[in-house]
Design an enzyme around this catalytic site. Structure first.
Site, short mmCIF file in Angstrom:
data_model
loop_
_atom_site.label_atom_id
_atom_site.label_comp_id
_atom_site.label_asym_id
_atom_site.label_seq_id
_atom_site.Cartn_x
_atom_site.Cartn_y
_atom_site.Cartn_z
N LYS A 53 26.10 18.97 58.49
CA LYS A 53 26.63 17.68 58.04
C LYS A 53 26.81 16.78 59.26
CE LYS A 53 30.27 17.32 59.62
NZ LYS A 53 30.76 17.38 61.02
N TYR A 100 34.46 14.83 55.62
CA TYR A 100 35.16 15.93 54.92
C TYR A 100 36.07 15.37 53.83
CZ TYR A 100 33.66 19.52 58.22
OH TYR A 100 32.91 20.38 58.95
#
Ligand code: NAD
Length: 367
Positions: A134, A219
Site C-alpha cells: 500500500k 489506513y
C-alpha cells in the site's frame, strides 16, 4: 463432488483446476503439488521487505525463494540469511526474465510508492502474480492500469492490507456485519507518526506521491470502509502544515478529512506525520460501539466493545497475511475483507478526492 472438492483443496489446487476435466486435473497434480506453497520473490529489500521476509519464515503456505534488488551487497546478505539460490536473484534491469523462471510464483513489490505501478505491470507481463504494498499506486488512474494489466495477464493482484487478516479486526467487522452495534453511523480514524529523516523518499513527492496521506492516512480510509462496510459517496478535507521546509509542495504533513456514506454514516479522520502514537479506530452504532487502539500498528492490536474486550492471540501480521494470500492465489479462497486490486483502487479513488477537496476547498462527490 464434495469429496473431490475437498481432495483437490488438500492437494493445493486452484478453482481453475476445479473447472478442468478430472483426468486433466490429475495430470496437473504433480505440478500443482509443487505449488502448495506460494513461492515468492521480494522486490525492494528495505525495512518493510525485511519484516515480510522474516515473517515468512513462519509461514506455512508462503516461502521466500527469490529477490529483486539494485544493491548487490543486500542480495548477498539475503542469499545467506534465507537460503536463496543465485538463479532466483534479479535486479531492476533484468527482472523481466523472471518469466522464464518456473520456481517463482509471485513477486511482492515493496518499493517506494511511485515504483509500484511500473514494477507491478512488469511483473504481471512476466506472468507472475503480483502482491503490491500500500498505497497500491499514486492515484486511481494508475491503479486502474494495474488492475487492467493483471487481468490481461491472467495473474492475481493483491495489496498488502495485512489488517484484513488480523483476528481482532475481523471480529469487530464480523460483529458489525451481524448488527451487534445496531446501525453504525459514526467512524473515527486517527493515523499518524512523527516522520524522521527529512531526506527519505517518503518526503520526496516524486517517489511518495504525497505525504502522510499516502503512507499512514490510507489506513483510516481503508479502516472506515471495512469497519462501516460501505463505500463513501462524498469527501471533504483540510490540510495543515507547520513545517514548510520538511513538507514541501505536494507532501502533506497533516490532513483532517471527512467521508459520508449512503446509510447516512459519517467518518471523521486525521492523517499526520506530526504526532506519535496516533493509531485509533472508533465505531459507534445505535446499539453499541467498538474501539481499537492500537488499530493498525504491528500489534498486538487491542480491541474492545461496549460488551468488553475482544480476545485473540497475536500472530505476526505478515505471517498470517502471506498464509492467507497463498490460499487466495493457490486455492481460490475468498478473504473476509478483500485484498485485491479493486480494493486498492477504492482507496485510491478516495485519496484523489481528498487531495481534490483540499485544492478546491469543496466537498467532492464520489461517483
Ligand atoms: P524503505 O526505504 O525501507 O525500503 C524501500 C526499498 O526500495 C529499499 O530497499 C530501496 O533500496 C528500494 N528502492 C528501489 N528503488 C528505489 C528508489 N528509486 N528510491 C528509493 N528506494 C528504492 O521503505 P519501506 O518502509 O520498506 O517501504 C516500502 C513500501 O512498503 C512503501 O510503499 C510503504 O508504504 C510500504 N510499507 C507498508 C507497510 C505495511 O505495514 N503494510 C509498512 C511499511 C512500509
Amino acid at each position: 463432488m464434495e469429496t473431490r472438492r475437498i481432495f483437490l483443496k488438500r492437494a493445493g489446487l486452484s478453482t481453475l483446476a476445479l473447472s478442468l476435466p478430472f483426468t486433466e486435473t490429475l495430470a496437473a497434480m504433480d505440478f500443482q503439488n509443487d505449488h502448495k506453497v506460494l513461492r515468492v520473490a521480494i522486490m525492494g529489500l528495505g525495512s518493510y521487505g525485511s519484516r515480510v521476509a522474516d515473517a515468512m519464515i513462519n509461514s506455512k503456505r508462503a516461502k521466500l525463494v527469490g529477490v529483486i534488488s539494485g544493491t548487490p551487497s543486500k542480495v548477498e546478505t539475503w542469499k545467506k540469511k534465507y537460503g536463496i539460490p543465485d538463479k532466483n536473484c534479479y535486479n531492476y534491469e533484468n527482472f523481466d526474465e523472471i518469466k522464464n523462471n518456473p520456481d517463482i510464483d509471485a513477486v511482492y513489490v515493496i518499493t517506494p510508492n511511485a515504483l509500484h505501478k511500473p514494477q507491478s505491470i512488469r511483473v504481471a507481463k512476466a506472468g507472475k502474480h503480483v502482491i503490491c504494498e500500500k498505497p497500491m499506486a499514486l492515484n486511481a488512474a494508475e491503479g486502474r492500469e494495474m488492475v487492467a494489466a493483471c487481468k490481461a495477464a491472467g495473474v492475481h493482484l493483491l495489496v498488502g492490507y495485512r489488517m484484513h487478516f488480523e483476528a481482532k479486526t475481523q471480529e469487530v467487522v464480523r460483529q458489525q456485519r451481524a448488527g451487534e452495534f445496531g446501525k453504525t453511523l459514526f467512524f473515527h480514524g486517527l493515523s499518524g507518526f512523527i516522520i524522521g529523516d527529512p531526506t527519505q523518499w517518503r518526503l520526496n513527492y516524486e517517489l511518495a506521491g504525497g505525504g502522510s496521506m499516502m503512507d499512514i492516512g490510507i489506513y483510516s480510509i481503508n479502516g472506515a470502509r471495512y469497519m462501516l462496510g460501505e463505500e463513501p459517496i462524498w469527501v471533504t478535507a483540510q490540510e495543515v502544515k507547520t513545517d514548510l521546509v520538511k513538507f514541501k509542495e505536494g507532501v502533506d504533513e497533516t490532513i483532517a478529512f471527512q467521508m459520508g456514506f449512503p446509510s447516512g454514516a459519517v467518518a471523521t479522520c486525521l492523517s499526520t506525520y506530526a504526532l506519535n502514537n496516533l493509531d485509533k479506530f472508533f465505531l459507534n452504532g445505535t446499539k453499541g460501539f467498538a474501539e481499537m487502539q492500537p488499530s493498525t500498528g504491528y500489534g498486538p492490536i487491542k480491541a474492545w466493545t461496549n460488551k468488553g474486550p475482544i480476545e485473540a492471540e497475536h500472530v505476526t501480521h505478515q505471517t498470517t497475511q502471506m498464509d492467507e494470500m497463498a490460499a487466495i492465489i493457490l486455492d481460490g479462497e475468498k478473504p473476509m475483507i478483500p485484498v485485491d486490486g479493486e480494493e486498492g483502487l477504492k482507496d485510491l479513488v478516495i485519496v484523489d478526492a481528498i487531495y481534490k477537496s483540499i485544492k478546491t476547498g469543496e466537498k467532492v462527490m464520489i461517483a
